[in-house]
Design a protein around this motif. Sequence first.
Motif, PDB file in Angstrom:
ATOM      1  N   PRO A  98     140.967 116.681 -25.839  1.00  0.00           N
ATOM      2  CA  PRO A  98     142.133 116.431 -26.690  1.00  0.00           C
ATOM      3  C   PRO A  98     143.342 117.295 -26.356  1.00  0.00           C
ATOM      4  O   PRO A  98     144.459 116.967 -26.743  1.00  0.00           O
ATOM      5  CB  PRO A  98     141.619 116.740 -28.092  1.00  0.00           C
ATOM      6  N   TYR A  99     143.140 118.401 -25.627  1.00  0.00           N
ATOM      7  CA  TYR A  99     144.242 119.318 -25.320  1.00  0.00           C
ATOM      8  C   TYR A  99     144.300 119.647 -23.833  1.00  0.00           C
ATOM      9  O   TYR A  99     144.749 120.718 -23.455  1.00  0.00           O
ATOM     10  CB  TYR A  99     144.088 120.614 -26.123  1.00  0.00           C
ATOM     11  N   GLY A 100     143.814 118.768 -22.985  1.00  0.00           N
ATOM     12  CA  GLY A 100     143.763 119.038 -21.551  1.00  0.00           C
ATOM     13  C   GLY A 100     142.405 119.601 -21.162  1.00  0.00           C
ATOM     14  O   GLY A 100     141.514 119.760 -21.991  1.00  0.00           O
ATOM     15  N   GLU A 101     142.256 119.927 -19.872  1.00  0.00           N
ATOM     16  CA  GLU A 101     140.947 120.361 -19.359  1.00  0.00           C
ATOM     17  C   GLU A 101     140.515 121.736 -19.816  1.00  0.00           C
ATOM     18  O   GLU A 101     139.407 122.164 -19.543  1.00  0.00           O
ATOM     19  CB  GLU A 101     140.922 120.295 -17.832  1.00  0.00           C
ATOM     20  N   GLY A 102     141.337 122.451 -20.551  1.00  0.00           N
ATOM     21  CA  GLY A 102     140.967 123.772 -21.041  1.00  0.00           C
ATOM     22  C   GLY A 102     140.003 123.736 -22.214  1.00  0.00           C
ATOM     23  O   GLY A 102     139.381 124.737 -22.546  1.00  0.00           O
ATOM     24  N   ARG A 103     139.877 122.586 -22.850  1.00  0.00           N
ATOM     25  CA  ARG A 103     138.972 122.455 -23.992  1.00  0.00           C
ATOM     26  C   ARG A 103     138.323 121.079 -23.938  1.00  0.00           C
ATOM     27  O   ARG A 103     138.981 120.067 -23.759  1.00  0.00           O
ATOM     28  CB  ARG A 103     139.730 122.596 -25.298  1.00  0.00           C
ATOM     29  N   CYS A 104     137.011 121.062 -24.117  1.00  0.00           N
ATOM     30  CA  CYS A 104     136.256 119.812 -24.083  1.00  0.00           C
ATOM     31  C   CYS A 104     135.426 119.715 -25.362  1.00  0.00           C
ATOM     32  O   CYS A 104     134.816 120.695 -25.790  1.00  0.00           O
ATOM     33  CB  CYS A 104     135.342 119.792 -22.866  1.00  0.00           C
ATOM     34  N   ILE A 105     135.405 118.532 -25.960  1.00  0.00           N
ATOM     35  CA  ILE A 105     134.598 118.313 -27.164  1.00  0.00           C
ATOM     36  C   ILE A 105     133.548 117.248 -26.850  1.00  0.00           C
ATOM     37  O   ILE A 105     133.876 116.145 -26.417  1.00  0.00           O
ATOM     38  CB  ILE A 105     135.468 117.861 -28.351  1.00  0.00           C
ATOM     39  N   PHE A 106     132.287 117.616 -27.053  1.00  0.00           N
ATOM     40  CA  PHE A 106     131.171 116.693 -26.898  1.00  0.00           C
ATOM     41  C   PHE A 106     130.744 116.255 -28.294  1.00  0.00           C
ATOM     42  O   PHE A 106     130.593 117.081 -29.193  1.00  0.00           O
ATOM     43  CB  PHE A 106     129.988 117.370 -26.200  1.00  0.00           C
ATOM     44  N   THR A 107     130.544 114.952 -28.457  1.00  0.00           N
ATOM     45  CA  THR A 107     130.096 114.398 -29.736  1.00  0.00           C
ATOM     46  C   THR A 107     128.728 113.764 -29.536  1.00  0.00           C
ATOM     47  O   THR A 107     128.561 112.916 -28.652  1.00  0.00           O
ATOM     48  CB  THR A 107     131.097 113.353 -30.267  1.00  0.00           C
ATOM     49  N   PHE A 108     127.745 114.184 -30.327  1.00  0.00           N
ATOM     50  CA  PHE A 108     126.381 113.661 -30.276  1.00  0.00           C
ATOM     51  C   PHE A 108     126.242 112.618 -31.382  1.00  0.00           C
ATOM     52  O   PHE A 108     126.433 112.938 -32.559  1.00  0.00           O
ATOM     53  CB  PHE A 108     125.369 114.774 -30.512  1.00  0.00           C
ATOM     54  N   ILE A 109     125.877 111.395 -30.995  1.00  0.00           N
ATOM     55  CA  ILE A 109     125.774 110.302 -31.950  1.00  0.00           C
ATOM     56  C   ILE A 109     124.345 109.774 -31.933  1.00  0.00           C
ATOM     57  O   ILE A 109     123.764 109.529 -30.873  1.00  0.00           O
ATOM     58  CB  ILE A 109     126.765 109.168 -31.596  1.00  0.00           C
ATOM     59  N   SER A 110     123.784 109.607 -33.127  1.00  0.00           N
ATOM     60  CA  SER A 110     122.459 109.037 -33.290  1.00  0.00           C
ATOM     61  C   SER A 110     122.612 107.806 -34.170  1.00  0.00           C
ATOM     62  O   SER A 110     122.916 107.926 -35.359  1.00  0.00           O
ATOM     63  CB  SER A 110     121.519 110.052 -33.944  1.00  0.00           C
ATOM     64  N   GLY A 111     122.422 106.626 -33.588  1.00  0.00           N
ATOM     65  CA  GLY A 111     122.673 105.383 -34.325  1.00  0.00           C
ATOM     66  C   GLY A 111     124.163 105.277 -34.606  1.00  0.00           C
ATOM     67  O   GLY A 111     124.964 105.250 -33.691  1.00  0.00           O
ATOM     68  N   SER A 112     124.517 105.265 -35.874  1.00  0.00           N
ATOM     69  CA  SER A 112     125.936 105.213 -36.236  1.00  0.00           C
ATOM     70  C   SER A 112     126.408 106.533 -36.839  1.00  0.00           C
ATOM     71  O   SER A 112     127.521 106.635 -37.326  1.00  0.00           O
ATOM     72  CB  SER A 112     126.177 104.072 -37.227  1.00  0.00           C
ATOM     73  N   ARG A 113     125.554 107.539 -36.780  1.00  0.00           N
ATOM     74  CA  ARG A 113     125.841 108.828 -37.415  1.00  0.00           C
ATOM     75  C   ARG A 113     126.212 109.884 -36.378  1.00  0.00           C
ATOM     76  O   ARG A 113     125.554 110.030 -35.356  1.00  0.00           O
ATOM     77  CB  ARG A 113     124.601 109.281 -38.181  1.00  0.00           C
ATOM     78  N   ILE A 114     127.261 110.663 -36.659  1.00  0.00           N
ATOM     79  CA  ILE A 114     127.615 111.796 -35.810  1.00  0.00           C
ATOM     80  C   ILE A 114     126.734 112.968 -36.229  1.00  0.00           C
ATOM     81  O   ILE A 114     126.756 113.404 -37.377  1.00  0.00           O
ATOM     82  CB  ILE A 114     129.107 112.165 -35.941  1.00  0.00           C
TER      83      ILE A 114
END
Length: 167
Positions: A98-114
């Motif tokens: 969201p702010y360039g390569e200096g910060r990365c956000i990984f989101t783990f999703i199971s079914g429809s739930r974060i």
Amino acid sequence: MGFLGRLFGDDDIEKKAKSFFGGLANSNQAQPTTPQPVQQSPSYYSAPTQSSAPSGVSWGENMPAEENQFNSGLKYYEYFEKIYREEFPEYQVTKEFPYGEGRCIFTFISGSRIALKVEVMSQRCSVYKLRNDCRSNGIGYTRFYHDHHGWWNTRSYVIERTRNAIR
């Protein structure tokens, strides 16, 4: 006799000062001005050795022999992505910058739930919004720094912290 000579009582002091500062200026010009990529092992990190210095599973002055962010040969986000793909196949894991390569956000999703958000960022960032949003919404959250001196992000450490944060 110039100002420095009068100040220090030495006729040659100005020549010595000019020589000294001229040498500093010339040596600085020879140094590279662009920083090295974070993924390469910085010069102040040493190879794995036995040391009396305190260290833990994933931190300390000496690089652990275990696979870690700096000896993997990958960019920091590729390293985390590889671990998550191999160790957490039951989750759909997405990645965003969201702010360039200096910060990365990984989101783990199971079914429809974060189930979890993992923020991998520079130690120079002091952002708490994502952590607070996750807390408010009952979503697991953890953070890793990809450029903190002595913090290696070993594979076992990343796996353990990630597992413990999933809700």
